[in-house]
Design an enzyme around this catalytic site. Sequence first.
Site, mmCIF file in Angstrom:
data_model
loop_
_atom_site.group_PDB
_atom_site.id
_atom_site.type_symbol
_atom_site.label_atom_id
_atom_site.label_comp_id
_atom_site.label_asym_id
_atom_site.label_seq_id
_atom_site.Cartn_x
_atom_site.Cartn_y
_atom_site.Cartn_z
ATOM 1 N N HIS A 119 6.219 -6.804 82.045
ATOM 2 C CA HIS A 119 5.438 -5.589 81.781
ATOM 3 C C HIS A 119 3.949 -5.801 82.015
ATOM 4 O O HIS A 119 3.361 -6.791 81.596
ATOM 5 C CB HIS A 119 5.729 -5.017 80.392
ATOM 6 C CG HIS A 119 5.321 -5.861 79.227
ATOM 7 N ND1 HIS A 119 4.055 -5.823 78.683
ATOM 8 C CD2 HIS A 119 6.027 -6.727 78.465
ATOM 9 C CE1 HIS A 119 3.998 -6.630 77.635
ATOM 10 N NE2 HIS A 119 5.183 -7.201 77.488
ATOM 11 N N ASP A 128 1.562 -12.489 77.073
ATOM 12 C CA ASP A 128 2.365 -11.274 76.858
ATOM 13 C C ASP A 128 1.684 -10.070 77.506
ATOM 14 O O ASP A 128 0.904 -9.388 76.853
ATOM 15 C CB ASP A 128 2.538 -11.056 75.355
ATOM 16 C CG ASP A 128 3.449 -9.901 75.018
ATOM 17 O OD1 ASP A 128 4.273 -9.527 75.871
ATOM 18 O OD2 ASP A 128 3.335 -9.363 73.904
ATOM 19 N N GLU A 185 5.448 -1.168 78.013
ATOM 20 C CA GLU A 185 6.467 -1.812 77.180
ATOM 21 C C GLU A 185 6.013 -1.901 75.730
ATOM 22 O O GLU A 185 6.807 -1.738 74.808
ATOM 23 C CB GLU A 185 6.778 -3.217 77.716
ATOM 24 C CG GLU A 185 7.945 -3.909 77.023
ATOM 25 C CD GLU A 185 7.545 -4.708 75.788
ATOM 26 O OE1 GLU A 185 8.444 -5.100 75.021
ATOM 27 O OE2 GLU A 185 6.331 -4.943 75.587
ATOM 28 N N HIS A 240 0.333 -10.848 70.669
ATOM 29 C CA HIS A 240 -0.362 -9.658 70.172
ATOM 30 C C HIS A 240 -1.678 -9.967 69.447
ATOM 31 O O HIS A 240 -2.158 -9.149 68.656
ATOM 32 C CB HIS A 240 0.532 -8.845 69.228
ATOM 33 C CG HIS A 240 1.754 -8.281 69.874
ATOM 34 N ND1 HIS A 240 2.698 -7.544 69.171
ATOM 35 C CD2 HIS A 240 2.212 -8.342 71.150
ATOM 36 C CE1 HIS A 240 3.675 -7.178 69.981
ATOM 37 N NE2 HIS A 240 3.395 -7.654 71.197
#
Length: 454
Positions: free
Chosen positions: A277, A289, A323, A421
């Site tokens: 993503h 990420d 995503e 995150h």
Amino acid sequence: MKNLVYLLVFQSFFAFGQNSDEKKLKEIYNQALTNAKCYSWLDYLSNKIGQRLSGSANAEKAILYTKEQLETLGLDRVYLQEVMVPKWVRGEKETAFILDKKTKIAVPICALGGSIATPKNGLTAEVVEVHSLKELEAFGDKLKGKIVFFNRPMEPSNIETFTSYGACVDQRFYGAKEASSFGAVATIVRSMNLRLDDFPHTGAQSYGDIPKSQYIPTAAISTNGAELLSQLLKKNPTLQFFMKQSCQQFEDVLSYNVVGEIKGSAHPEQIMVVGGHLDSWDLADGSQDDGAGIVQSMEVLHLFKTMGYKPKNTIRAVLFINEENGGRGGKKYEELALKNNENHIFAMESDSGGFSPRGFSLECNETDFTRILEWKPLFEPYMIHSFTKGHSGSDIEPLTGAKIVKAGLHPDSQRYFDYHHAANDTFDAVNKRELELGAATMAALIYLIDANGF
């Protein structure tokens, strides 16, 4: 005698095939470790563009950049798929204090994705600590006017850290919705992180179908902050907590999936997907990420083009958007695949970080799983040993097919949630060699399935 001859011939052909595949995998890994572009792509994506939250200007820049890079590879087709995505803006940096008697202690927090803001001057209330959604019921009306503090940590005894993440992420996703029904004025959630540090970890949360009038602000608190708050609550259950955040939710905006493909030489109608993503959270540049998964997916096509490998099936790299806070890129891709009567036979996702690859998590029937296990010895020289059944990936989850096989790249997961995150998910946390090994591992399995079929 005749049967023995047939057996010897079969064994000879099998050995030849295995030897041919072994040579091809060695070529793939050699190319990846000497001529890959994925690390330089990630450098630009992370350090020249940065965070890529859906609906942001940086997300648009990343879409254009990756499309341009795919176009330099000489693929048969590169194009965009329109996707409407949510636009949530964090606003000013959040602030929070523990107010214990005459003491004011600053602690790190960050708003969860989709949260509403606090009042302009912030919000102050007493705190109730809980460890599960179920525990809210025990407090009932006592939660009215309070801030609910969800403090269930990730279980450290699990070797597979994604198991620990899955066991506690419900408090982040549903916490505000559930606490609101008991009259709470806000929630704070312990960050999904196995180590103790000062980085709050954001992530998606949902108010479900409750009226907007019942929305309450929700934020993550760092693990060090959560430990401190819990300790102080034991000494003073009536202490107060101050939090201030100014996030906003806007109308949906237009965005895109980025798609590049090599057309199949024998079965162009059969499609094999590899992807990750393109969006990231806004606290950092999202190198783990999922910048890593994006550039690894692009690298698979680059490796095949560099090697001159002409796949039998169409191989398509899909850089999914949204995503993190909606999953709309994956859903739109499947919607268009159905509309166009496309036949997907395989899909692979990389969305578990750019650490050393360890194997694959597979969604398939027993026959296909057994066949893939036959190739396991080919991967063992590269320390790829984990072939298990399990979840493959969020973006390819909606994808359907009569006999589709899905795979998720499974890197070593021990450090992933140190960055997931959080503001430290930056380019310097990614090792070049590990990233390249992951790309090679993805290309290797795609090659084996494409060349040998099922």
